[in-house]
Motif scaffolding. Structure first.
Motif, PDB file in Angstrom:
ATOM      1  N   ASP A 137       0.839  -1.195   0.000  1.00 45.67           N
ATOM      2  CA  ASP A 137       0.000   0.000   0.000  1.00 45.67           C
ATOM      3  C   ASP A 137       0.872   1.242   0.000  1.00 45.67           C
ATOM      4  OD1 ASP A 137      -2.338  -1.483   0.085  1.00 45.67           O
ATOM      5  OD2 ASP A 137      -2.262  -1.648   2.281  1.00 45.67           O
ATOM      6  N   PHE A 138       0.516   2.158  -0.901  1.00 42.02           N
ATOM      7  CA  PHE A 138       1.254   3.405  -0.961  1.00 42.02           C
ATOM      8  C   PHE A 138       0.947   4.231   0.296  1.00 42.02           C
ATOM      9  CE2 PHE A 138       1.869   7.812  -2.289  1.00 42.02           C
ATOM     10  CZ  PHE A 138       3.143   7.733  -2.833  1.00 42.02           C
ATOM     11  N   PRO A 139       1.982   4.746   1.001  1.00 44.72           N
ATOM     12  CA  PRO A 139       1.743   5.521   2.234  1.00 44.72           C
ATOM     13  C   PRO A 139       1.045   6.843   1.914  1.00 44.72           C
ATOM     14  CG  PRO A 139       4.036   5.634   1.606  1.00 44.72           C
ATOM     15  CD  PRO A 139       3.399   4.643   0.683  1.00 44.72           C
ATOM     16  N   THR A 140      -0.128   7.035   2.516  1.00 51.32           N
ATOM     17  CA  THR A 140      -0.893   8.272   2.272  1.00 51.32           C
ATOM     18  C   THR A 140      -0.990   9.092   3.558  1.00 51.32           C
ATOM     19  OG1 THR A 140      -2.954   7.047   2.710  1.00 51.32           O
ATOM     20  CG2 THR A 140      -2.219   7.230   0.406  1.00 51.32           C
ATOM     21  N   ASN A 141       0.087   9.206   4.242  1.00 54.60           N
ATOM     22  CA  ASN A 141       0.148   9.990   5.474  1.00 54.60           C
ATOM     23  C   ASN A 141       0.427  11.434   5.103  1.00 54.60           C
ATOM     24  OD1 ASN A 141       0.646  11.167   7.931  1.00 54.60           O
ATOM     25  ND2 ASN A 141       1.923   9.478   8.707  1.00 54.60           N
ATOM     26  N   LEU A 162      -3.431   2.333  -6.874  1.00 58.23           N
ATOM     27  CA  LEU A 162      -3.099   3.693  -7.275  1.00 58.23           C
ATOM     28  C   LEU A 162      -2.208   3.739  -8.517  1.00 58.23           C
ATOM     29  CD1 LEU A 162      -2.331   5.373  -3.816  1.00 58.23           C
ATOM     30  CD2 LEU A 162      -4.420   5.492  -5.156  1.00 58.23           C
ATOM     31  N   GLU A 163      -1.709   2.537  -8.923  1.00 58.27           N
ATOM     32  CA  GLU A 163      -0.749   2.465 -10.027  1.00 58.27           C
ATOM     33  C   GLU A 163       0.416   3.416  -9.768  1.00 58.27           C
ATOM     34  OE1 GLU A 163      -2.658   3.108 -13.752  1.00 58.27           O
ATOM     35  OE2 GLU A 163      -3.864   1.289 -13.640  1.00 58.27           O
ATOM     36  N   THR A 164       0.938   3.302  -8.559  1.00 58.75           N
ATOM     37  CA  THR A 164       1.998   4.202  -8.098  1.00 58.75           C
ATOM     38  C   THR A 164       3.082   3.386  -7.433  1.00 58.75           C
ATOM     39  OG1 THR A 164       0.353   5.919  -7.716  1.00 58.75           O
ATOM     40  CG2 THR A 164       2.518   6.236  -6.700  1.00 58.75           C
ATOM     41  N   LEU A 198      10.247  11.290   4.127  1.00 53.40           N
ATOM     42  CA  LEU A 198      10.215  11.548   2.690  1.00 53.40           C
ATOM     43  C   LEU A 198       9.657  10.338   1.966  1.00 53.40           C
ATOM     44  CD1 LEU A 198      13.617  13.337   1.896  1.00 53.40           C
ATOM     45  CD2 LEU A 198      11.329  14.313   1.752  1.00 53.40           C
ATOM     46  N   VAL A 199       8.762  10.619   1.047  1.00 50.15           N
ATOM     47  CA  VAL A 199       8.227   9.564   0.189  1.00 50.15           C
ATOM     48  C   VAL A 199       8.551   9.942  -1.253  1.00 50.15           C
ATOM     49  CG1 VAL A 199       6.184   8.317  -0.579  1.00 50.15           C
ATOM     50  CG2 VAL A 199       6.370   9.024   1.799  1.00 50.15           C
ATOM     51  N   TYR A 200       9.420   9.150  -1.854  1.00 44.71           N
ATOM     52  CA  TYR A 200       9.720   9.342  -3.274  1.00 44.71           C
ATOM     53  C   TYR A 200       8.763   8.451  -4.068  1.00 44.71           C
ATOM     54  CZ  TYR A 200      14.116  11.138  -1.323  1.00 44.71           C
ATOM     55  OH  TYR A 200      15.043  11.824  -0.611  1.00 44.71           O
ATOM     56  N   TYR A 201       8.124   9.001  -5.022  1.00 42.53           N
ATOM     57  CA  TYR A 201       7.128   8.208  -5.748  1.00 42.53           C
ATOM     58  C   TYR A 201       7.223   8.487  -7.260  1.00 42.53           C
ATOM     59  CZ  TYR A 201       4.009  12.193  -6.563  1.00 42.53           C
ATOM     60  OH  TYR A 201       3.480  13.362  -7.007  1.00 42.53           O
ATOM     61  N   HIS A 202       6.656   7.509  -7.969  1.00 43.09           N
ATOM     62  CA  HIS A 202       6.571   7.636  -9.438  1.00 43.09           C
ATOM     63  C   HIS A 202       5.243   7.081  -9.886  1.00 43.09           C
ATOM     64  CE1 HIS A 202       7.361   7.445 -13.719  1.00 43.09           C
ATOM     65  NE2 HIS A 202       6.986   6.162 -13.703  1.00 43.09           N
TER      66      HIS A 202
END
Length: 353
Positions: free
Chosen positions: A286-290, A321-323, A331-335
């Motif tokens: 799960d992508f962190p959504t904090n 989320l296709e993320t 820090l959350v680095y995402y693409h």
């Protein structure tokens, strides 16, 4: 890494170029087919020689032994000797013979002559000819014989008279000559005619005489059939094959260009390539959504994997989320294909770096 994904990615990136190349090759196949059709093969027949016939004459010679010598004992006849001796064989018999085709009638004329020539500084200024024998006949077996006897002492006497006149000024030469004229009857419309000349000098000393050469002559007659060039029909098999190949190439090129322009999603295929390449660094989750975290957008999955490697973290892939994301403390680095894809899930200020 999936080979099919790589192929799709390469086609998506270079599809237009590949398609253009296929179209050019297809046009080349059309031109090649046109060339084959417009330039059919030719069958070339070279000129041929037919009815080849040989015509030849020769002078044989012989002498009867009339006086016994250490070399010869009469009665005897010596033939075609390199040298004859005046005391034992004073008379030379000449035999002029022909060897011609025997499948047709031939008009033949033999003239056997004795000639004398006087030269001054290698320039001929006087000559005389004496006919020894002459005969004309129509031969069917290719043979005509003419004979003559030559008294050598008489020839030598005449030579001496002439030498006495030109002694110290000119040179005298003596020889025999056979002039043969032939003309064939027509066979299938072809007739041959010509002249043959065989000769040799006759050398005479006070004891011997000889012919310096073996007198003979020959010629070859033939009829030349001109060559021809026959144009063959075009090779429709090759033309058809080139046409079919042109259709396939052009159709494939156009299809590839259309697919690359309208259908292929380069970014999606590129992501699949990276996903397949760096699969060992990616985990489903799960992508962190904090909202308390700071989010940094990374433009490519490849760069995101580099950050994960540098920080010793794993890449989390959230399929809902296709993320993809890498969490490093706050820090959350995402693409994601769409940088705004997570705006509805978190409330944050995006770091443009």
């Amino acid at each position: 890494m999936s080979v099919s994904i790589q192929i799709k990615h390469q086609v998506a990136v270079y599809g237009t170029v590949f398609g253009a190349v296929l179209i050019v090759l297809g046009l080349g196949a059309i031109m090649a087919g046109g060339y084959v059709f417009m330039n059919p093969p030719v069958e070339e027949t070279p000129p041929q020689e037919t009815d080849v016939q040989e015509f030849s004459v020769a002078i044989d010679h012989s002498a009867e032994v009339v006086q016994q010598t250490p070399l010869y004992e009469p009665p005897a006849t010596v033939e075609n000797q390199p040298v004859y001796f005046i005391n034992g064989t004073p008379t030379l018999r000449l035999h002029a013979v022909t060897d011609m085709p025997d499948d047709r009638e031939i008009n033949v004329t033999h003239e056997l002559r004795l000639y004398r020539e006087v030269s001054f500084q290698d320039t001929l200024f006087w000559d005389e000819q004496e006919t020894l024998a002459i005969d004309s006949a129509v031969v069917e077996d290719g043979q005509l014989l003419v004979e003559a006897d030559l008294e050598i002492e008489s020839v030598a006497g005449r030579n001496a008279e002439i030498r006495q006149l030109v002694d110290g000024i000119g040179s005298v030469s003596t020889g025999i000559q056979l002039r043969t004229i032939y003309e064939t009857e027509s066979v299938e419309g072809d007739a041959y005619e010509g002249e043959l000349l065989a000769q040799s000098e006759l050398e005479i000393t006070d004891r011997a005489y000889w012919l310096s050469d073996e007198p003979s002559a020959s010629s070859t007659e033939s009829v030349t059939i001109p060559g021809s060039v026959d144009e063959q029909p075009p090779d429709t098999t090759v033309v058809g094959a080139l046409g079919a190949l042109a259709i396939l190439l052009i159709g494939g090129g156009i299809g590839l260009i259309v697919w690359s322009a309208r259908t292929a999603d380069v970014r999606e295929l590129e992501e699949q390539v990276y996903r397949s390449r760096y699969d060992e660094w990616i985990s489903e989750g799960d992508f962190p959504t904090n909202a308390g975290k700071q989010y940094v957008y990374i433009s490519s999955l490849e760069d995101l994997v580099d950050i994960a490697i540098d920080t010793g973290k794993r890449v989390i892939h959230d399929p809902d989320l296709e993320t993809y994301g890498v969490v490093d403390d706050d820090l959350v680095y995402y693409h994601a294909r769409d940088p705004m894809t997570i705006d509805s899930w978190v409330n944050f200020t995006r770091d443009s770096s």
